[in-house]
Design a protein around this motif. Structure first.
Motif, PDB file in Angstrom:
ATOM      1  N   GLY A   1      66.322  68.673  20.156  1.00  0.00           N
ATOM      2  CA  GLY A   1      67.152  67.485  19.411  1.00  0.00           C
ATOM      3  C   GLY A   1      66.426  67.567  17.972  1.00  0.00           C
ATOM      4  O   GLY A   1      65.951  68.657  17.308  1.00  0.00           O
ATOM      5  N   ALA A   2      66.104  66.199  17.536  1.00  0.00           N
ATOM      6  CA  ALA A   2      65.836  66.515  15.952  1.00  0.00           C
ATOM      7  C   ALA A   2      64.754  66.372  16.203  1.00  0.00           C
ATOM      8  O   ALA A   2      63.978  65.662  17.193  1.00  0.00           O
ATOM      9  CB  ALA A   2      66.494  65.019  15.844  1.00  0.00           C
ATOM     10  N   PRO A   3      64.083  66.485  14.819  1.00  0.00           N
ATOM     11  CA  PRO A   3      62.265  67.270  14.619  1.00  0.00           C
ATOM     12  C   PRO A   3      62.140  65.144  14.824  1.00  0.00           C
ATOM     13  O   PRO A   3      62.353  64.420  14.216  1.00  0.00           O
ATOM     14  CB  PRO A   3      62.517  67.689  13.542  1.00  0.00           C
ATOM     15  CG  PRO A   3      63.789  68.012  12.927  1.00  0.00           C
ATOM     16  CD  PRO A   3      64.794  67.529  13.548  1.00  0.00           C
ATOM     17  N   ALA A   4      60.259  65.028  14.438  1.00  0.00           N
ATOM     18  CA  ALA A   4      60.113  63.707  14.917  1.00  0.00           C
ATOM     19  C   ALA A   4      60.011  63.812  13.251  1.00  0.00           C
ATOM     20  O   ALA A   4      59.520  64.803  12.514  1.00  0.00           O
ATOM     21  CB  ALA A   4      58.605  63.804  15.685  1.00  0.00           C
ATOM     22  N   VAL A   5      60.145  62.396  13.183  1.00  0.00           N
ATOM     23  CA  VAL A   5      59.658  61.639  11.239  1.00  0.00           C
ATOM     24  C   VAL A   5      58.318  61.184  11.852  1.00  0.00           C
ATOM     25  O   VAL A   5      57.389  60.599  12.029  1.00  0.00           O
ATOM     26  CB  VAL A   5      60.400  60.836  11.334  1.00  0.00           C
ATOM     27  CG1 VAL A   5      59.889  60.544   9.822  1.00  0.00           C
ATOM     28  CG2 VAL A   5      62.272  61.268  11.276  1.00  0.00           C
ATOM     29  N   PRO A   6      57.194  62.303  10.774  1.00  0.00           N
ATOM     30  CA  PRO A   6      56.191  61.998  10.176  1.00  0.00           C
ATOM     31  C   PRO A   6      55.619  60.221   9.862  1.00  0.00           C
ATOM     32  O   PRO A   6      55.949  59.342   9.604  1.00  0.00           O
ATOM     33  CB  PRO A   6      55.020  62.435   9.268  1.00  0.00           C
ATOM     34  CG  PRO A   6      56.024  64.037   9.487  1.00  0.00           C
ATOM     35  CD  PRO A   6      57.807  63.204   9.282  1.00  0.00           C
ATOM     36  N   VAL A   7      54.516  59.272  10.395  1.00  0.00           N
ATOM     37  CA  VAL A   7      54.307  58.184  10.296  1.00  0.00           C
ATOM     38  C   VAL A   7      53.163  58.301   9.624  1.00  0.00           C
ATOM     39  O   VAL A   7      52.028  57.135   9.708  1.00  0.00           O
ATOM     40  CB  VAL A   7      54.683  57.571  11.037  1.00  0.00           C
ATOM     41  CG1 VAL A   7      55.680  57.496  11.689  1.00  0.00           C
ATOM     42  CG2 VAL A   7      53.624  57.711  12.645  1.00  0.00           C
ATOM     43  N   THR A   8      52.280  59.443   9.502  1.00  0.00           N
ATOM     44  CA  THR A   8      50.861  59.626   8.819  1.00  0.00           C
ATOM     45  C   THR A   8      50.767  60.363   7.745  1.00  0.00           C
ATOM     46  O   THR A   8      52.312  60.938   6.749  1.00  0.00           O
ATOM     47  CB  THR A   8      49.749  60.051  10.435  1.00  0.00           C
ATOM     48  OG1 THR A   8      48.679  59.963   9.563  1.00  0.00           O
ATOM     49  CG2 THR A   8      50.338  61.527   9.703  1.00  0.00           C
TER      50      THR A   8
ATOM     51  N   MET B   1      50.413  57.794  17.276  1.00  0.00           N
ATOM     52  CA  MET B   1      51.607  58.399  17.417  1.00  0.00           C
ATOM     53  C   MET B   1      51.356  59.072  15.497  1.00  0.00           C
ATOM     54  O   MET B   1      50.933  58.543  14.452  1.00  0.00           O
ATOM     55  CB  MET B   1      52.128  57.261  17.494  1.00  0.00           C
ATOM     56  CG  MET B   1      53.928  58.068  17.372  1.00  0.00           C
ATOM     57  SD  MET B   1      55.298  56.383  17.056  1.00  0.00           S
ATOM     58  CE  MET B   1      55.046  56.469  18.909  1.00  0.00           C
ATOM     59  N   ILE B   2      51.195  60.332  15.506  1.00  0.00           N
ATOM     60  CA  ILE B   2      51.520  61.049  14.217  1.00  0.00           C
ATOM     61  C   ILE B   2      53.187  61.280  12.932  1.00  0.00           C
ATOM     62  O   ILE B   2      53.525  60.867  12.543  1.00  0.00           O
ATOM     63  CB  ILE B   2      51.009  62.088  13.790  1.00  0.00           C
ATOM     64  CG1 ILE B   2      51.115  63.281  14.957  1.00  0.00           C
ATOM     65  CG2 ILE B   2      48.882  61.497  13.884  1.00  0.00           C
ATOM     66  CD1 ILE B   2      50.102  64.734  14.636  1.00  0.00           C
ATOM     67  N   ALA B   3      53.551  61.311  14.365  1.00  0.00           N
ATOM     68  CA  ALA B   3      54.998  61.167  13.885  1.00  0.00           C
ATOM     69  C   ALA B   3      56.129  60.760  15.150  1.00  0.00           C
ATOM     70  O   ALA B   3      56.011  60.978  16.546  1.00  0.00           O
ATOM     71  CB  ALA B   3      55.737  62.593  14.048  1.00  0.00           C
ATOM     72  N   LYS B   4      57.558  59.892  14.577  1.00  0.00           N
ATOM     73  CA  LYS B   4      58.320  58.668  15.405  1.00  0.00           C
ATOM     74  C   LYS B   4      59.168  60.107  15.833  1.00  0.00           C
ATOM     75  O   LYS B   4      59.661  60.715  14.870  1.00  0.00           O
ATOM     76  CB  LYS B   4      58.642  57.940  14.755  1.00  0.00           C
ATOM     77  CG  LYS B   4      59.511  57.804  13.801  1.00  0.00           C
ATOM     78  CD  LYS B   4      59.976  56.590  13.156  1.00  0.00           C
ATOM     79  CE  LYS B   4      60.910  56.929  11.673  1.00  0.00           C
ATOM     80  NZ  LYS B   4      61.247  55.401  10.989  1.00  0.00           N
TER      81      LYS B   4
ATOM     82  N   ILE C   1      52.113  69.007  10.838  1.00  0.00           N
ATOM     83  CA  ILE C   1      50.821  67.644  10.415  1.00  0.00           C
ATOM     84  C   ILE C   1      49.749  68.957  11.098  1.00  0.00           C
ATOM     85  O   ILE C   1      49.355  68.899  11.995  1.00  0.00           O
ATOM     86  CB  ILE C   1      51.443  67.423  11.253  1.00  0.00           C
ATOM     87  CG1 ILE C   1      51.993  66.367  10.630  1.00  0.00           C
ATOM     88  CG2 ILE C   1      49.696  66.086  10.385  1.00  0.00           C
ATOM     89  CD1 ILE C   1      52.375  65.007  11.326  1.00  0.00           C
ATOM     90  N   VAL C   2      48.662  68.977  10.056  1.00  0.00           N
ATOM     91  CA  VAL C   2      47.432  69.809  10.107  1.00  0.00           C
ATOM     92  C   VAL C   2      46.390  68.695  10.086  1.00  0.00           C
ATOM     93  O   VAL C   2      46.249  67.609   9.602  1.00  0.00           O
ATOM     94  CB  VAL C   2      47.307  70.959   9.233  1.00  0.00           C
ATOM     95  CG1 VAL C   2      45.976  71.191   9.205  1.00  0.00           C
ATOM     96  CG2 VAL C   2      48.049  72.098   8.773  1.00  0.00           C
ATOM     97  N   ILE C   3      45.989  68.362  11.070  1.00  0.00           N
ATOM     98  CA  ILE C   3      44.625  67.712  11.835  1.00  0.00           C
ATOM     99  C   ILE C   3      43.179  68.862  11.459  1.00  0.00           C
ATOM    100  O   ILE C   3      43.331  69.680  12.672  1.00  0.00           O
ATOM    101  CB  ILE C   3      44.729  67.256  12.917  1.00  0.00           C
ATOM    102  CG1 ILE C   3      46.085  66.032  12.186  1.00  0.00           C
ATOM    103  CG2 ILE C   3      43.452  65.761  12.964  1.00  0.00           C
ATOM    104  CD1 ILE C   3      46.550  65.655  13.696  1.00  0.00           C
TER     105      ILE C   3
END
Length: 447
Positions: free
Chosen positions: A396-403, A414-417, A442-444
């Motif tokens: 499906g569709a990739p998650a969208v970053p929210v950070t 949550m770092i991606a919705k 996303i790198v942490i």
């Protein structure tokens, strides 16, 4: 819990199939499901985590499985498990009497018993049409770890931030360990001690359907195993194939013995997959009968044809995968309305014993205990300090970053919705600082 409420919960906590293609679990919750089926067949040799998890967490998993059945209104909940998993069966027996609509279906130790289409037939007698979905026959399938993730989500709203991974092969101490999503393969292998070969190669997933990757690859929601092999191993050489050479070998060596087709598990269930005809047509560039190529889109890529069946050591599965990819790239869709032929009476006698398959692959010596460690084990070893979390770990569709870079996050934030359409959220898998945000990952880091 209402079905829409559970769907929303599972989408928000990021639950997807913990193996295979990573189909978002919320999309499998369907009131058409008459039967829900839990897959504890460990489809490939050397994989151990599902039977281990079910043995340790049987009470929690069976409770969640029953709640899924109640939520969708299923009449029956079936646990499909290989009969040799004695310890896991004992654990199930302690709790299953509390669920009158739940039963165990014992399975043969054959490959690919964990294939969804094969498992459904073994457990229910229902045949999924070529290219069809299980729900069309009133069935929904979930593997063990997925159900456990549903339990954690329903009970504590715990998001999916980690993954059980079995590490076996050329390592000092084979192990199954829960690690944070985005951990590097190098770090995961470190939990199994030193590698025992000078030229290690890493096979991610099972030996039949897995792929080679380097140590910088990362754990996703579908990573079940890391198998460490020497680069000279026959399985590694086969996976480092050359398509042009494979075609020439097929043209010169394929004797049309039909063994690949005779032992094809989906062919035995009436699907129009005939690898021997494909090999003849592909090797000779014969395109008169296009159905030979179009029907390859129903292939499950289990790999039996090239890793067990073919007496010449040819590569039907790999060549079929190449053609399937080419057809998809050209925008060709699978044939529709294909009706399966009757299930073959000889099917029962053409199952491939997993033990024999492991021996043929040269993996028998690696089939050893890989104990499942307690949750939190990875933290106690102080190995993982950085994660690179892909935003597309599911169909499906990739998650969208929210950070954003520089943000401080806690494990579970949550770092991606969810993206538009079929998608789930992604969460931080460790405490730390966001160092990089792109459309793909996303790198942490801890600091």
């Amino acid at each position: 819990m209402e079905i829409q409420e559970l769907k929303q919960t599972l989408q928000n906590i990021g639950t997807v199939g913990a193996g295979g293609a990573g189909f978002p679990t919320y999309a499998k919750l369907d009131e058409r499901a008459e039967i829900i089926l839990m897959n504890c067949a460990e489809c490939e040799p050397l994989l151990k985590l599902h039977r281990q998890l079910l043995e340790q967490r049987a009470e929690d998993i069976l409770r969640a499985f029953d709640r899924i059945a109640q939520t969708v209104g299923a009449k029956e909940a079936i646990i499909g498990i290989k009969r040799e998993y004695k310890a896991t069966l004992k654990a199930i027996d302690r709790y299953i009497d509390a669920y009158p609509n739940m039963r165990v279906q014992l399975l043969d130790g054959a490959y690919p018993m964990g294939d969804e289409v094969v498992l459904i037939y073994e457990a229910t007698g229902r045949v999924i049409r070529p290219g069809g979905l299980p729900i069309e026959e009133g069935v929904a399938v979930f593997n063990v770890e997925t159900v456990y993730n549903v339990y954690r989500g329903m009970e504590n709203s715990t998001p999916v931030i980690d993954k059980l991974v079995t590490v076996v092969g050329e390592v000092e101490h084979p192990i199954t360990v829960r690690v944070p999503l985005g951990a590097s393969i190098k770090d995961v292998i470190a939990y199994a001690g030193e590698t025992t070969t000078k030229n290690p190669v890493y096979l991610i997933g099972g030996p039949m359907m897995g792929n080679l990757a380097d140590e910088t690859a990362v754990v996703t929601k579908t990573t079940n195993a890391v198998i460490v092999l020497d680069k000279s191993h026959s399985l590694v050489r086969r996976k480092n194939r050359n398509a042009a050479i494979d075609l020439k070998r097929a043209a010169s060596s394929c004797c049309q013995c039909e063994t690949c087709t005779s032992l094809c598990p989906r062919h035995a269930l009436g699907h129009p997959i005939e690898p021997h005809k494909f090999m003849r047509s592909a090797a000779n560039q014969d395109f008169q009968d296009t159905s030979v190529f179009l029907n390859t889109m129903f292939c499950s890529s289990c790999g039996l044809c090239e890793n067990f069946s073919c007496p010449q050591g040819l590569s039907p599965r790999s060549l079929i995968a190449d053609y399937k990819a080419g057809l998809r790239k050209a925008g060709v869709k699978p044939p529709v309305g294909v009706v399966p032929a009757p299930v073959q009476e000889s099917r029962q006698y053409r199952k491939v014993p997993e033990e024999r398959l492991a021996a043929r692959l040269g993996l028998s010596k690696y089939d050893v205990e890989a104990p499942l460690q307690e949750d939190g084990y990875w933290k106690s070893k102080d190995i993982i300090h950085k994660v690179k979390i892909p935003l597309s770990q599911h169909i499906g569709a990739p998650a969208v970053p929210v950070t954003e870079s520089g943000a401080k996050v806690k494990a579970g934030d949550m770092i991606a919705k969810p993206g538009n359409g079929l998608s789930v959220a992604i969460h931080a898998s460790m405490d730390g600082t966001v160092r990089e945000v792109t459309e793909k990952y996303i790198v942490i880091t801890e600091r």
